[in-house]
Design an enzyme around this catalytic site. Structure first.
Site, PDB file in Angstrom:
ATOM      1  N   ASP A  70       0.830  -1.207   0.000  1.00 40.82           N
ATOM      2  CA  ASP A  70       0.000   0.000   0.000  1.00 40.82           C
ATOM      3  C   ASP A  70       0.866   1.259   0.000  1.00 40.82           C
ATOM      4  O   ASP A  70       2.094   1.181   0.130  1.00 40.82           O
ATOM      5  CB  ASP A  70      -0.981  -0.001   1.191  1.00 40.82           C
ATOM      6  CG  ASP A  70      -0.331  -0.445   2.498  1.00 40.82           C
ATOM      7  OD1 ASP A  70       0.908  -0.415   2.605  1.00 40.82           O
ATOM      8  OD2 ASP A  70      -1.070  -0.799   3.435  1.00 40.82           O
ATOM      9  N   ASN A 139      -7.899  -3.900  14.540  1.00 41.73           N
ATOM     10  CA  ASN A 139      -9.279  -4.158  14.128  1.00 41.73           C
ATOM     11  C   ASN A 139      -9.364  -5.218  13.028  1.00 41.73           C
ATOM     12  O   ASN A 139     -10.403  -5.392  12.404  1.00 41.73           O
ATOM     13  CB  ASN A 139      -9.958  -2.862  13.663  1.00 41.73           C
ATOM     14  CG  ASN A 139      -9.328  -2.292  12.395  1.00 41.73           C
ATOM     15  OD1 ASN A 139      -8.354  -2.831  11.884  1.00 41.73           O
ATOM     16  ND2 ASN A 139      -9.889  -1.206  11.885  1.00 41.73           N
ATOM     17  N   HIS A 141      -7.608  -5.293  10.151  1.00 39.73           N
ATOM     18  CA  HIS A 141      -7.352  -4.897   8.763  1.00 39.73           C
ATOM     19  C   HIS A 141      -6.010  -5.425   8.271  1.00 39.73           C
ATOM     20  O   HIS A 141      -5.077  -5.610   9.052  1.00 39.73           O
ATOM     21  CB  HIS A 141      -7.467  -3.377   8.580  1.00 39.73           C
ATOM     22  CG  HIS A 141      -6.296  -2.571   9.070  1.00 39.73           C
ATOM     23  ND1 HIS A 141      -6.311  -1.884  10.261  1.00 39.73           N
ATOM     24  CD2 HIS A 141      -5.097  -2.319   8.515  1.00 39.73           C
ATOM     25  CE1 HIS A 141      -5.157  -1.255  10.408  1.00 39.73           C
ATOM     26  NE2 HIS A 141      -4.395  -1.497   9.363  1.00 39.73           N
TER      27      HIS A 141
HETATM   28  C1  GLP Z   1      -1.121   0.013   8.773  1.00 39.15           C
HETATM   29  C2  GLP Z   1      -0.588  -0.606   7.473  1.00 39.15           C
HETATM   30  C3  GLP Z   1      -0.765  -2.100   7.483  1.00 39.15           C
HETATM   31  C4  GLP Z   1      -0.191  -2.672   8.750  1.00 39.15           C
HETATM   32  C5  GLP Z   1      -0.961  -2.162   9.948  1.00 39.15           C
HETATM   33  C6  GLP Z   1      -0.407  -2.660  11.281  1.00 39.15           C
HETATM   34  O1  GLP Z   1      -2.457   0.314   8.660  1.00 39.15           O
HETATM   35  N1  GLP Z   1      -1.217  -0.052   6.307  1.00 39.15           N
HETATM   36  O2  GLP Z   1      -0.149  -2.673   6.328  1.00 39.15           O
HETATM   37  O3  GLP Z   1      -0.213  -4.077   8.729  1.00 39.15           O
HETATM   38  O4  GLP Z   1      -0.926  -0.756   9.956  1.00 39.15           O
HETATM   39  O5  GLP Z   1       0.718  -1.919  11.620  1.00 39.15           O
HETATM   40  P1  GLP Z   1       1.782  -2.361  12.689  1.00 39.15           P
HETATM   41  O6  GLP Z   1       2.551  -3.489  12.076  1.00 39.15           O
HETATM   42  O7  GLP Z   1       2.648  -1.164  12.894  1.00 39.15           O
HETATM   43  O8  GLP Z   1       1.033  -2.776  13.910  1.00 39.15           O
END
Ligand code: GLP
Length: 249
Positions: A70, A139, A141
């Site tokens: 992304d 959440n 995602h």
């Molecule tokens: C963001 C990114 C995701 C990632 C998520 C969790 O929203 N777009 O790709 O997996 O956060 O982030 P983290 O690994 O810092 O907990």
């Protein structure tokens, strides 16, 4: 047998090391492998471990192709917080990838739908993703596919309420599911509920990560705290401990 594999390890550092071994195995088998790159804190230990292997000469990643998951919209590629910059700092440079072989959605495009279509075409042109690294949000995602995202979604523009900047381009869940293998990593108690929902809950768009249950080659590597809400911890540990050698990485 195709199944989601759940690997629970004592510490976040071990999560990074084992997940890096999985990536290194893919790259050793196929030096020009296409690796899907997530940003965020979860995969950072993987990249650090792979970089250490490259420095010590045990891994050659020069021919690897990278495909980002992304990117923010409206942010210059050279901005330090753009995912392009993050991937350059954490992956392209330390692993010695050819910058021309690292693909990130174009967050500055004036025609965003065209940029999304171009990204899908770029992934197809590479022959698809061999292994996609994923983190998961609290959440549930994945990428920027927030709850209620379509399981069939392709690379697209997303209006994310919690993010600054508020808009982004993300591989869709359908795009992510096309990868030959998925490797999801999570560490810490903040991820425990999301992991339980993704791994053991119903497959539902309210937890986008639950779509992994439909993938034939998904591996979930987590630490004890992220595993805290799983019901079948003993079963996962038993399966792992008794894996035949050919299944190990
Ligand atoms: C963001 C990114 C995701 C990632 C998520 C969790 O929203 N777009 O790709 O997996 O956060 O982030 P983290 O690994 O810092 O907990």
């Amino acid at each position: 047998m195709p199944a989601m594999e759940i690997i629970i390890l004592p510490t976040p550092a071990e999560v990074g090391r084992l997940a890096a071994r999985k990536i290194a195995q893919v790259v050793t088998r196929r030096p020009e492998a296409v690796v899907g790159l997530a940003t965020g804190s979860s995969p950072m230990a993987i990249y650090a471990e792979l970089a250490a292997q490259v420095r010590s000469g045990t891994l050659d990643a020069r021919r690897v192709r990278g495909v980002a998951l992304d990117e923010y919209v409206g942010i210059p590629a050279e901005h330090p917080e753009s995912y392009r910059s993050v991937i350059t700092r954490q992956v392209t440079e330390p692993l010695g990838l050819d910058p021309g072989n690292v693909f990130v959605p174009d967050g500055r495009a004036t025609d965003i739908p065209a940029a999304c279509a171009a990204y899908e075409a770029a992934i197809r042109g590479l022959g698809g993703v061999d292994i996609q690294i994923l983190g998961i949000g609290a959440n549930g995602h994945i990428g920027f596919n927030e709850p209620t995202s379509s399981f069939a979604s392709r690379t697209r523009f997303f209006d994310s309420p919690e993010q600054v900047p508020t808009h982004c381009l993300t591989q869709g869940l359908g795009t992510i599911m096309d990868a030959h293998e998925l490797l999801l990593v999570a560490q810490g108690e903040a991820k425990a509920a999301a992991i339980a929902a993704a791994v053991e809950g119903p497959v539902t768009s309210i937890c986008p990560g639950s779509i992994l249950q439909f993938h034939p080659e998904a591996t979930v590597v987590i630490d004890e705290t992220a595993a805290a809400d799983l019901q079948l911890v003993d079963y996962y540990k038993h399966t792992c401990a008794n894996k035949p050698d050919w299944q190990r990485f």
